[in-house]
Design an enzyme around this catalytic site. Structure first.
Site, PDB file in Angstrom:
ATOM      1  N   HIS A   1       0.628  -1.177  -0.107  1.00  0.00           N
ATOM      2  CA  HIS A   1      -0.078   0.014   0.059  1.00  0.00           C
ATOM      3  C   HIS A   1       0.803   1.430  -0.068  1.00  0.00           C
ATOM      4  O   HIS A   1       0.860   2.135  -0.835  1.00  0.00           O
ATOM      5  CB  HIS A   1      -0.894   0.140   1.198  1.00  0.00           C
ATOM      6  CG  HIS A   1      -1.846  -1.321   1.242  1.00  0.00           C
ATOM      7  ND1 HIS A   1      -2.702  -1.492   0.694  1.00  0.00           N
ATOM      8  CD2 HIS A   1      -1.758  -2.159   2.607  1.00  0.00           C
ATOM      9  CE1 HIS A   1      -3.539  -2.550   1.112  1.00  0.00           C
ATOM     10  NE2 HIS A   1      -2.921  -2.926   2.006  1.00  0.00           N
TER      11      HIS A   1
HETATM   12  O1  RIB Z   1      -5.179   0.122   4.632  1.00  0.00           O
HETATM   13  C1  RIB Z   1      -3.816   0.178   4.737  1.00  0.00           C
HETATM   14  C2  RIB Z   1      -3.106   1.370   5.382  1.00  0.00           C
HETATM   15  O2  RIB Z   1      -3.557   1.151   6.831  1.00  0.00           O
HETATM   16  C3  RIB Z   1      -1.591   1.273   5.161  1.00  0.00           C
HETATM   17  O3  RIB Z   1      -1.178   2.653   5.182  1.00  0.00           O
HETATM   18  C4  RIB Z   1      -1.214   0.189   6.370  1.00  0.00           C
HETATM   19  O4  RIB Z   1       0.186   0.719   6.711  1.00  0.00           O
HETATM   20  C5  RIB Z   1      -2.151   0.940   7.467  1.00  0.00           C
HETATM   21  O5  RIB Z   1      -1.593   2.213   7.946  1.00  0.00           O
END
Ligand code: RIB
Ligand code: CA
Length: 320
Positions: free
Chosen positions: A249
């Site tokens: 992500h």
């Molecule tokens: O939903 C994924 C996000 O939430 C990413 O940034 C993970 O590190 C958490 O912060």
């Protein structure tokens, strides 16, 4: 509104602030940013409560910088809780310290004196107009507080590139992605700030699953960074998160700054649900312009994942 941008079309190195809640994917994003000093100048890394409480996310930032061999980048501790809703963390995903699977030493230093919000304001006030790109990898609490504390900083922000939101299913609830769910009011403030924004939502980041083949090839390089990343990204994950492997992500945020040609998207109107209930944190992305409201976000929806991983791991191989 920012479309794909040639990284050479902006002054190099580009000044960035990383606001983050490490988290394994935050760790990969930070390591990537620290491995491309010719392209990115990390002015500060500010920690926010998210995956784990802020005392731990702050320590984790220092641990990650230590792994990269960087003991000088300013690291500031930020907000303890979201603006209005109670703190909601995600140890069930990332482990009790937020970096499960990784081989990180204890932090080598204390955080830099001064709260994260004050540091963000101070850095931006000292920058030229459009001088700093804000990279948000966690809940947007610190960014929202900075904007509310010092709206004069807004012209200094070139753009806010953030991981958050979802066009389809969420991951922490059926409706919402974790970062936006964790502080929906902060997300609403930032989405309404008027500065160029680039959204890396789940609908795109779930296309960037680190395959075990790609990880194995990188792990074979045998560096401490490779061993740690391998340990983090190959550990089993709880079910029901929308993917078997570890989605990258947060690295998509940094990768956008380096290789925007790997991504596709369009400018859309985006708003967030702040009321309590099953829709809390839902991002409504008006992909087809049905609401006829002005676009406020460049929503990224595609990524060339194989090339993305080739480039990320090639850069990370330069770290100790
Ligand atoms: O939903 C994924 C996000 O939430 C990413 O940034 C993970 O590190 C958490 O912060
Ligand atoms: Ca994160």
């Amino acid at each position: 509104m920012p479309g794909p941008r040639d990284p050479m079309s902006v002054p190099n190195p580009r000044s960035i602030i990383i606001d983050t809640d490490p988290g394994q994917d935050d760790a990969v994003a930070i390591l990537l940013a620290l491995s491309v000093r010719e392209a990115l100048r990390v002015e500060a890394i500010t920690a926010v409560a998210g995956n784990v409480p802020v005392a731990q996310t702050t320590a984790n930032v220092v641990r990650i910088c230590d792994l990269a061999g960087d003991t000088t980048v300013p690291v500031h501790r930020g907000a303890e809780t979201p603006l209005l809703v109670p703190l909601h963390t995600a140890e069930f995903v990332c482990g009790p310290d937020g970096l499960a699977g990784g081989d990180f030493a204890a932090p080598s230093r204390e955080p830099t004196p001064g709260n994260a919000v004050e540091a963000i304001v101070s850095i931006l006030r000292a920058a030229p107009d459009g001088g700093v790109t804000v990279c948000a990898l966690g809940p947007l609490t610190n960014i929202a507080l900075a904007i509310r504390l010092a709206p004069d900083i807004l012209p200094k922000i070139a753009s806010i590139v953030f991981m958050g939101g979802a066009m389809n299913l969420g991951n922490i609830t059926p409706a919402a992605e974790f970062n936006v769910f964790a502080d929906p009011h902060a997300a609403a403030i930032v989405l309404g700030c008027g500065r160029p924004m680039v959204m890396m939502g789940l609908h795109m980041t779930l296309q960037a699953i680190a395959t075990h083949e790609a990880i194995a090839a990188f792990a074979a390089t045998g560096t401490a960074t490779a061993r740690t990343i391998n340990g983090m990204l190959t550990r089993p994950r709880p079910g029901g998160l929308g993917s078997v492997g570890h989605p990258m992500h947060d690295p998509c945020v940094i990768a956008w700054l380096l290789w925007p040609d790997l991504f596709g998207g369009r400018d859309c109107h985006v708003q967030v649900e702040t009321s309590e209930g099953p829709l809390r944190g839902r991002t409504t992305i008006d992909w087809h312009g049905r609401l006829r409201l002005p676009a406020n976000v460049h929503v990224v929806d595609t990524v060339d994942a194989p090339t993305l991983f080739d480039r990320i791991f090639a850069r990370l191989a330069a770290l100790p």
